[in-house]
Structures are given as structure tokens and as C-alpha cells.
Design an enzyme around this catalytic site. Structure first.
Site, mmCIF file in Angstrom:
data_model
loop_
_atom_site.group_PDB
_atom_site.id
_atom_site.type_symbol
_atom_site.label_atom_id
_atom_site.label_comp_id
_atom_site.label_asym_id
_atom_site.label_seq_id
_atom_site.Cartn_x
_atom_site.Cartn_y
_atom_site.Cartn_z
ATOM 1 N N CYS A 128 -60.583 43.092 13.756
ATOM 2 C CA CYS A 128 -61.242 42.256 12.621
ATOM 3 C C CYS A 128 -60.429 40.530 12.845
ATOM 4 O O CYS A 128 -59.862 40.152 12.888
ATOM 5 C CB CYS A 128 -60.667 43.309 11.275
ATOM 6 N N CYS A 172 -65.107 37.707 7.054
ATOM 7 C CA CYS A 172 -66.099 38.289 5.992
ATOM 8 C C CYS A 172 -66.416 37.886 5.022
ATOM 9 O O CYS A 172 -67.415 38.187 3.829
ATOM 10 C CB CYS A 172 -67.038 39.416 6.993
ATOM 11 N N THR A 231 -56.963 41.468 3.550
ATOM 12 C CA THR A 231 -57.283 41.278 5.062
ATOM 13 C C THR A 231 -57.492 39.456 4.732
ATOM 14 O O THR A 231 -58.259 39.261 4.143
ATOM 15 C CB THR A 231 -59.307 41.621 5.010
ATOM 16 N N GLU A 244 -52.961 42.021 7.482
ATOM 17 C CA GLU A 244 -53.677 42.708 5.413
ATOM 18 C C GLU A 244 -52.126 42.168 4.746
ATOM 19 O O GLU A 244 -51.459 42.597 5.481
ATOM 20 C CB GLU A 244 -53.635 44.645 5.388
ATOM 21 N N HIS A 299 -70.524 43.979 1.780
ATOM 22 C CA HIS A 299 -69.695 44.521 2.907
ATOM 23 C C HIS A 299 -70.059 45.258 3.462
ATOM 24 O O HIS A 299 -69.512 45.646 4.632
ATOM 25 C CB HIS A 299 -68.015 44.299 1.857
ATOM 26 N N TYR A 302 -70.026 45.462 8.016
ATOM 27 C CA TYR A 302 -69.675 47.167 9.178
ATOM 28 C C TYR A 302 -70.629 47.052 9.873
ATOM 29 O O TYR A 302 -69.858 48.280 11.156
ATOM 30 C CB TYR A 302 -68.561 47.545 8.142
ATOM 31 N N CYS A 313 -70.187 44.232 12.768
ATOM 32 C CA CYS A 313 -67.906 44.027 13.216
ATOM 33 C C CYS A 313 -67.555 45.243 14.105
ATOM 34 O O CYS A 313 -66.989 44.614 14.887
ATOM 35 C CB CYS A 313 -67.451 43.273 11.924
ATOM 36 N N GLU A 321 -59.773 51.707 8.344
ATOM 37 C CA GLU A 321 -60.752 49.964 6.738
ATOM 38 C C GLU A 321 -62.038 50.870 7.221
ATOM 39 O O GLU A 321 -62.949 51.268 6.488
ATOM 40 C CB GLU A 321 -60.477 48.874 7.983
HETATM 41 FE FE1 SF4 Z 1 -62.648 42.516 9.149
HETATM 42 FE FE2 SF4 Z 1 -65.120 43.532 9.995
HETATM 43 FE FE3 SF4 Z 1 -64.222 43.197 6.605
HETATM 44 FE FE4 SF4 Z 1 -64.990 40.597 8.740
HETATM 45 S S1 SF4 Z 1 -66.854 43.188 8.011
HETATM 46 S S2 SF4 Z 1 -63.406 41.030 7.216
HETATM 47 S S3 SF4 Z 1 -64.301 42.208 10.400
HETATM 48 S S4 SF4 Z 1 -63.484 44.242 8.747
HETATM 49 FE FE FE Z 2 -63.275 45.300 4.642
#
Ligand code: SF4
Ligand code: FE
Length: 484
Positions: free
Chosen positions: A102, A106, A193, A259, A294, A298, A301, A449
Site C-alpha cells: 500500500c 489515494c 493509512t 496504519e 475508494h 482498489y 492498487c 484491508e
Molecule cells: Fe493503499 Fe490501495 Fe488504499 Fe491506496 S487505495 S491507500 S494503495 S490500500
Molecule cells: Fe484503504
């Protein structure tokens, strides 16, 4: 000064002199701390992408912003088209497969896009001036190329009770005092995060607030070094391996996630930093929009991290000498299929996006929720297949210390030899990377997550149930069958 490099970012975050509680100690030199440093390095990748050697990568990260009228890093961009939304997901996949973890940046981008459109709607209905305030704030973020932590998740206490009915009302972050120049807030945000890698925190309500809950319907931003904010570092599985030398057992030798439990103990927020303050219907709208952005994220990412897991699994199959076995090939195809399905969902909700009344672009809500619901399942199946192919050694390898020991090292190298030409130490490296993602510190972001980030599976099911168009589907059948 737009478009910092990773190094400039690291210097800028050091200047904030953030302090955190890490495993029972108060730490002030966070950039040098073994548990924090890999996560800062991962955020730095989001900056270095804008300076990548190849033009195609740079084009993903660089975009002109009509807000500040400069070229900005896409992680601070307010999306202006479906092409922007597609590029966002593609950029996230790039960061995921570059870091294998991660990269944390984002959340602020997703929060900003949700706050931008929601403040516009709120002002139009309520006569407030939040949108102009937010634009002024976000112009500064874009120009200074800052990391913003989007903070949504409250502790929530007794899940069966509303915020105002909790024994401790701080279990949902709230306004505890109102002054002529601003408000004072108390509460906490969990699972934050990359919080200690952020310059700013943009706080949002955790859910739609109702009558009598105006004090909890608060959205604002403050610098992360604001007095009254306390940071308590979250543990990850096998995290202390990051403190070990040699570093082989870390699995991911360069990058990692972060985190943080974040406590707001009477934090003052000036008026110009408040973007929602008691306008109840807009708290729910903000939550829904942030969650959808969000959930789209995902689809980028997690796919990038999936690329790393698939690559490592294919490599270990080759090192084990089983790459040509048909069941191995088939399992790798299955992994690719699952991973690309997630990407397809991320791209689909982006390509089917639309303009909001404020002018920025929003994803297709139904498809973003489908994307995230798949993310609650597929990485687990990818991890299962990787574990299957890697073999039991994944959970039983001797430590890097024993590898360096003149007595045990030669035995380890002798008995962990596999396919001809595959160095046993390289084989251990690859196995440790897979272990990191399926059971180690990387699994926090890749698995846990994937289940709970941006809301647990039930939250997506509720949205899918609402937006799935069942009435319309039944009407079509009625027409087809001539049923009145
Ligand atoms: Fe982390 Fe993915 Fe959330 Fe971006 S979208 S902060 S990489 S978990
Ligand atoms: Fe997240």
C-alpha cells in the site's frame, strides 16, 4: 512548487517534526525508524512517478489542474473526465506493482473528490460557503504537492447504538465546543493509512448523521502536526522483521504500508478549514461518495500488488522446477484471470463515470461497489493459489541469521537447492516475498484491508441492492411476457 520528487517529499515531511507512539516509546525521528521508513519510501514512489524516465509513466502522474492552473501530481487531482478516472486506476496499478504494498496516498485524493462535489451540493441547498473554502484549501494542496490523509473510520463503540446514544459520545468524532473563530473536536479515527506520512488530515464523518447528531456531522482539514492530535502506531503481522539485520526475512526489502490509530484530543479547527458543520443530509452523501471512489481505487492498487504476487508465484514455480506442470500453468492462469477481473471492474466503473454538478467526475457507483465486493474475495483466492504453488517451505524456512551462520548456512543452501540454476538464496527471497503478502506485514493491506478497507462486504451488498435496478429488471420481464 508543484511536482516534488520523492526525496523532496521526504524532506518536507521531516520538517513537520511529527511525533508518534510506537510500541511503547515516543518516537520523534520517524523517517529513520525501521517500522516507518519503508512506508515513507512507498509514498515517495507516488512522487517519483511524476519524474519517471519514460514519458508514458510521467503522463499518468502529471495532469493539468484547472483549479490551481498548474500541472499537478494526479494524486492531488480533481478528476475532470472519465479518461482521468481511468488514468487514476492505471497509475494506482503502477504504484502497486512497483512497491508491492500500500502506497497510502489515494485516500486523500478520494476524499478530496468527494468533498469537492458534496460541498458544492450543500452550498446550493443550504446557502453555505464550504465549496469556495475547500477550493482555496485544495489549491494550496495542489500547489505544494502535499499528502493528505483522508480520515473517515470512527471507533463506533456499541454498533447497535447511534453516536448520540453511546455511553462515551467521543466514540464518534464530534464538535465539543464552538468558538467565534472555529470549533474544537474530540474523537478518534482508526486504521489511518499512511497518517504519519501525510502533511494534512482531511476528516470526514463516518456515516450519515440524523436529527440530533449535528455535532457529529463535521468535515474539516488540519495539518498533521496540529496540537492535540496523538498518533499510536498500528502493528502489522511480523512487523519487527523490519527491524532485523540482515533484512532478508522482511520479504519486501524496500517498501511497506502503515496504519495508525489517531486521537483528536480537543483539537481546534478554524472556520476556513471546516467543510461541513451540521448539514445532516450531506454527511451521508459524503460518505457514499468517498467510499465509492475508494472502492474504485482498489481496482488499481490491489491489482498492482496482485501482479507482484503472480510474478513471485510464477518465479518460484520455475525455481522449484515445476513451471511446465499443466496444473501449475492452469493455476497461474486462474490467478491472472482473477487479477485482471478486478482491473476490469476498476476500469469499467471509471469508463462509465459521469460529471457531478460541481464539475468533477464521479465513478459509476454500482460498478465501483461490484469492484470492491470482488476485492473482498479474489485476493484471498490469489493468496491461496500462491500458497499452493509455493509449497510448505513458505511457512517453515530457517531465518536469515541461520543462513549467515557458518555452521548452518551451508546446510540450508545444500538442502534448499531446487531446479538447476536457481540460487537457493534467491529462492528464499522469493518465498519470503510471497510469505509477506499472504501471511506477513503485506497481508494487512493485501488481505485484511481488501476485506474491510472502504467498507466491509455488507456495505457493498447494501449499495448493490439499492442500485441494482431490480424493479426495472422485473418490468422488463413483465414486458417480455406480457404480464400487466
Ligand atoms: Fe493503499 Fe490501495 Fe488504499 Fe491506496 S487505495 S491507500 S494503495 S490500500
Ligand atoms: Fe484503504
Amino acid at each position: 512548487m508543484a511536482l516534488k520528487t520523492g526525496r523532496e517529499y521526504q524532506q518536507s515531511i521531516e520538517k513537520l517534526a511529527l511525533e508518534a507512539h510506537v510500541m511503547g516509546r515516543t518516537e520523534t525521528q520517524l523517517g529513520d525508524h525501521g517500522l516507518v521508513q519503508p512506508s515513507r519510501a512507498a509514498v515517495a514512489v507516488t512522487y517519483d512517478g511524476a519524474h519517471a524516465e519514460d514519458a508514458a509513466t510521467r503522463a499518468l502522474f502529471r495532469v493539468h489542474s484547472p483549479l490551481c492552473k498548474e500541472e499537478v501530481n494526479r494524486f492531488t487531482h480533481l478528476h475532470r473526465s472519465t479518461d482521468d478516472l481511468v488514468k487514476k486506476v492505471t497509475m494506482q496499478r503502477y504504484c502497486g506493482h512497483t512497491t508491492g504494498c500500500c502506497f497510502q496516498r489515494c485516500v486523500g485524493m478520494d476524499a478530496a473528490n468527494a468533498v469537492y462535489s458534496t460541498t458544492f451540493d450543500c452550498d446550493a441547498a443550504c446557502g453555505t460557503d464550504y465549496h469556495a473554502r475547500f477550493n482555496a484549501y485544495w489549491t494550496m494542496i495542489q500547489k505544494d504537492d502535499l499528502v493528505v490523509d483522508g480520515a473517515m473510520t470512527d471507533p463506533k463503540g456499541d454498533r447497535g447504538k447511534r453516536p448520540k446514544d453511546q455511553k462515551d459520545p467521543d466514540l464518534f468524532l464530534r464538535v465539543v465546543d464552538r468558538k467565534p473563530e472555529g470549533v474544537v473536536v474530540c474523537g478518534a479515527k482508526l486504521h489511518q493509512t499512511g497518517m504519519l506520512n501525510a502533511h494534512e488530515v482531511l476528516v470526514m464523518p463516518t456515516m450519515g448523521m440524523r436529527e440530533g447528531e449535528a455535532d457529529w456531522a463535521i468535515c474539516f482539514a488540519v495539518p498533521t502536526n496540529t496540537p492535540g492530535i496523538r498518533y499510536i502506531y498500528g502493528r502489522q503481522t511480523s512487523d519487527t522483521r523490519k527491524l532485523e539485520t540482515p533484512s532478508l526475512d522482511m520479504g519486501n526489502p524496500r517498501y511497506g504500508g502503515q496504519e495508525v490509530m489517531t486521537v483528536f484530543d480537543h483539537v481546534f479547527v478554524p472556520h476556513e478549514r471546516i467543510f461541513l458543520n451540521g448539514e445532516l443530509p450531506y454527511s451521508g452523501r459524503l460518505v457514499e461518495r468517498f467510499a465509492a471512489y475508494h472502492r474504485q481505487s482498489y481496482g488499481g492498487c490491489k491489482v498492482g500488488v496482485g501482479d507482484v504476487l503472480i510474478g513471485a508465484t510464477a518465479l518460484i514455480a520455475r525455481m522449484n522446477g515445476v513451471a511446465q506442470a499443466s496444473h501449475i500453468k492452469d493455476k497461474l492462469v486462474e490467478m491472472i484471470h482473477l487479477n485482471e477481473t478486478l482491473f476490469a471492474c476498476g476500469i469499467a466503473c471509471s469508463a462509465m463515470g459521469h460529471a457531478t454538478a460541481a464539475g468533477n467526475f464521479e465513478i459509476d457507483m454500482l460498478l465501483a461497489n461490484v469492484c470492491k465486493l470482488n476485492v473482498t474475495r479474489f485476493p484471498y483466492e490469489l493468496a491461496r493459489l500462491a500458497t499452493d504453488i509455493a509449497g510448505g517451505l513458505l511457512g517453515t524456512m530457517p531465518s536469515a541469521h541461520d543462513l549467515e551462520d557458518p555452521v548452518t548456512g551451508p546446510y540450508i543452501k545444500k538442502y534448499l537447492a531446487a531446479a538447476e540454476g536457481a540460487d537457493p538464496v534467491d529462492r528464499i527471497k522469493v518465498l519470503r516475498l510471497i510469505e509477506n503478502l499472504v501471511a506477513g506485514s503485506g497481508a494487512v493491506a493485501y488481505l485484511i484491508e481488501s476485506m474491510h478497507g472502504a467498507g466491509p462486504p455488507m456495505a457493498q451488498r447494501i449499495m448493490i441492492g439499492r442500485q441494482g435496478g431490480l424493479e426495472e429488471k422485473m418490468a422488463r420481464v413483465r414486458t417480455l411476457l406480457k404480464i400487466p
